[in-house]
Design a protein around this motif. Sequence first.
Motif, PDB file in Angstrom:
ATOM      1  N   PRO A  15      57.553  79.747 -12.954  1.00 30.46           N
ATOM      2  CA  PRO A  15      58.519  79.033 -12.118  1.00 30.46           C
ATOM      3  C   PRO A  15      57.983  77.649 -11.770  1.00 30.46           C
ATOM      4  N   GLY A  16      58.836  76.649 -11.868  1.00 27.21           N
ATOM      5  CA  GLY A  16      58.413  75.273 -11.613  1.00 27.21           C
ATOM      6  C   GLY A  16      57.741  74.619 -12.800  1.00 27.21           C
ATOM      7  N   GLY A  17      57.678  75.316 -13.941  1.00 25.93           N
ATOM      8  CA  GLY A  17      57.030  74.763 -15.126  1.00 25.93           C
ATOM      9  C   GLY A  17      57.880  73.719 -15.836  1.00 25.93           C
ATOM     10  N   HIS A  18      57.221  72.983 -16.735  1.00 29.81           N
ATOM     11  CA  HIS A  18      57.878  71.896 -17.467  1.00 29.81           C
ATOM     12  C   HIS A  18      57.963  72.216 -18.954  1.00 29.81           C
ATOM     13  N   SER A  35      66.198  68.696 -14.606  1.00 30.94           N
ATOM     14  CA  SER A  35      65.382  69.536 -13.748  1.00 30.94           C
ATOM     15  C   SER A  35      66.224  70.035 -12.597  1.00 30.94           C
ATOM     16  N   GLY A  36      65.967  71.241 -12.195  1.00 31.24           N
ATOM     17  CA  GLY A  36      66.713  71.688 -11.039  1.00 31.24           C
ATOM     18  C   GLY A  36      66.496  73.127 -10.741  1.00 31.24           C
ATOM     19  N   LYS A  52      64.425  79.620 -12.136  1.00 29.86           N
ATOM     20  CA  LYS A  52      62.974  79.408 -12.226  1.00 29.86           C
ATOM     21  C   LYS A  52      62.574  77.975 -11.895  1.00 29.86           C
ATOM     22  N   ASN A  53      63.556  77.148 -11.533  1.00 25.93           N
ATOM     23  CA  ASN A  53      63.233  75.763 -11.174  1.00 25.93           C
ATOM     24  C   ASN A  53      62.463  75.042 -12.273  1.00 25.93           C
ATOM     25  N   LEU A  54      62.959  75.147 -13.482  1.00 29.10           N
ATOM     26  CA  LEU A  54      62.260  74.529 -14.613  1.00 29.10           C
ATOM     27  C   LEU A  54      62.653  73.057 -14.762  1.00 29.10           C
ATOM     28  N   ARG A  55      61.791  72.334 -15.424  1.00 28.79           N
ATOM     29  CA  ARG A  55      62.075  70.942 -15.755  1.00 28.79           C
ATOM     30  C   ARG A  55      62.071  70.837 -17.268  1.00 28.79           C
ATOM     31  N   THR A  67      60.706  79.672  -3.559  1.00 25.09           N
ATOM     32  CA  THR A  67      61.902  80.441  -3.906  1.00 25.09           C
ATOM     33  C   THR A  67      61.645  81.411  -5.059  1.00 25.09           C
ATOM     34  N   SER A  68      60.473  81.322  -5.686  1.00 21.80           N
ATOM     35  CA  SER A  68      60.092  82.300  -6.710  1.00 21.80           C
ATOM     36  C   SER A  68      59.006  83.227  -6.190  1.00 21.80           C
ATOM     37  N   CYS A  69      58.816  83.272  -4.882  1.00 19.29           N
ATOM     38  CA  CYS A  69      57.780  84.121  -4.280  1.00 19.29           C
ATOM     39  C   CYS A  69      57.827  85.527  -4.865  1.00 19.29           C
ATOM     40  N   GLU A  70      56.654  86.069  -5.116  1.00 20.54           N
ATOM     41  CA  GLU A  70      56.591  87.393  -5.739  1.00 20.54           C
ATOM     42  C   GLU A  70      57.134  88.498  -4.838  1.00 20.54           C
TER      43      GLU A  70
END
Lengths: 351, 351
Positions: B266-269, A295-296, B290-293, A103-106
């Motif tokens: 994106p997806g980082g913690h 997280s989410g 950014k789907n962060l945790r 969902t963060s695809c460039e």
Amino acid sequence: MVPMRSTIIHAAGDVRLDTIPDPTIIAPTDAIVRIIRTCVCGSDLWAYRGTEHTDEPHPIGHEFIGVVEDTGTDVALKPGTFVISPFSDSDGTCQHCTNGIFTSCEQGGFWGGLNRSGEQLGGAQSEYIRVPFADGTLVALDDHPDDTMLASLLTLSDVMGTGHHAALMAGVKPGANVVVVGDGAVGLCGILAAKRLGAGRIIAMSRHEPRQKLALEFGATDIVAERGKEGVAHVKELLGGIGADSALECVGTKGSMGQALSSLRPGGHLGFVGVPAGAPELPVGAIFSKNLRVSGGVAPVRDYIRELLPDVMDGTLNPGRVFDTEMSLNDVSSAYTAMDERTAIKVMLTP
Amino acid sequence: MVPMRSTIIHAAGDVRLDTIPDPTIIAPTDAIVRIIRTCVCGSDLWAYRGTEHTDEPHPIGHEFIGVVEDTGTDVALKPGTFVISPFSDSDGTCQHCTNGIFTSCEQGGFWGGLNRSGEQLGGAQSEYIRVPFADGTLVALDDHPDDTMLASLLTLSDVMGTGHHAALMAGVKPGANVVVVGDGAVGLCGILAAKRLGAGRIIAMSRHEPRQKLALEFGATDIVAERGKEGVAHVKELLGGIGADSALECVGTKGSMGQALSSLRPGGHLGFVGVPAGAPELPVGAIFSKNLRVSGGVAPVRDYIRELLPDVMDGTLNPGRVFDTEMSLNDVSSAYTAMDERTAIKVMLTP
């Protein structure tokens, strides 16, 4: 070019099935998909209700399953293949896709919205849709599924994957005490996901009888109908005064976020997937003092399709039951009304 | 009762070594500890600088190692035992302690503050301290350590465990790209912790030459001196434009939190352990998209003492080097000045 019908939102409360030009292959990585089933999402209601402003008419709808009709020269997928689409397109090759955050695809974007390049993407509440980056986006099935499978397969486009994301982000472990805030399709799928991950106790917060019933059938062990402080007090009472190990926030409002956070025990995990609306807050002081993990986000469902598909195909996972209403795409306007007035949990549409 | 000396904060900028009554055993679970080493923490400065208001004079200081002097009848620890104390007391038996969140103990509190019952706890910048729930709080060493070990052992009371918590909460994995925001003792220990967990690249954000030097010695691979947008841009440039897998926030201000969040891919913690001051924010929209945790809080260091102690004892982990200044407890006021003016990274005090 043959005209096709596609749902267009013109303004809050005004969705119409308009006739627009058929999509065509533009780039060699494109595919055209004939849509077999689509549906209306709770997040479509943010625009329908005007919470999210509609500047100018644009296609709407982001969930679909269908059959590949035509492909560009660089696409490996074959015409005739049955596919499930995530609610966003993704090139499958950039660093974010490699990291699993599709969902963060460039290059990608959300159906009905814009790709990162600014290109308008088609909407899913349509007869056909052009899929850029077809191989990086669509997930193929080996065979055409039976009609009875379509509802569950369609949930993999968004709500089941999103419920699964909520449960994963909430760190649901075998035996865990879980609270699910939100009894929409995502919340209900969150219950299924928590159950699938082995949760011990699953408390569904719901005030609506048909949804309570489905929640229990999906694996909820307790129903809490109260909200606010009373709701939190009831959850804590059920959990020995301690609070939940995991909370799934599946609404996106200030109230639901507060409810989920307050229900957690110190050291608990919040997974939030409700599209933020109505100014939800993450209070840093409370999170710090209780050592919470929060997280989410927008669920990167593409990988989850692959993960969940076997369970759907062998019948152990039946998320399609969230579709309590089926209509023809012709009646898309009524589908929005039914969702908005909560007379339907989720409406499946057949073009 | 013999009087002892204990550091009391009277108001912002006013800490004094006052003479107060010696602590005595009150409950059967109490121990009295003779303090061998203590120190000043960055979080003590919130009160010293007036960021946190001091209503009335109270003891201050929460980090100590020492020797058990006397025990209540229910205490298993023997007088003469060398102990490390976490910065809070904990009964070791409630559900939160069982869950490993000792800092949320149903009965405990922070040294210098109040226990949950409202009881005033002693401060650690003292000659002696009464430790309620001695067996649930103190971690015993088998033998009395060599003097050269004291500095590293003292960091297990707070800063090393807190840095470790930041790294764990930031999900640092082998090979991960890590950013550490904050070059105080906790940030520096965060670098050690990230290195210990196998991080590949560790970017330390620091503008102070002696701290940059120690950061590199502790395992940082890169130093970024810029802050704000320039700092984020430099971090992203070092990481191929993508951002960090993990960010350790070790300050607690709005600026440092923003810095850490913006540095993530994106997806980082994010692991945040800086005591919140100056209104840090967790922007739900950015975290969602950014789907962060985001995880953090008051580090439950008690378990970490047991986890990290072997590495300290065998010399593979040397966090004691954060103490660049040593003073007598008599000079506690100067120690606060040195920390406040950042002429010392961290001051160790000998009563």
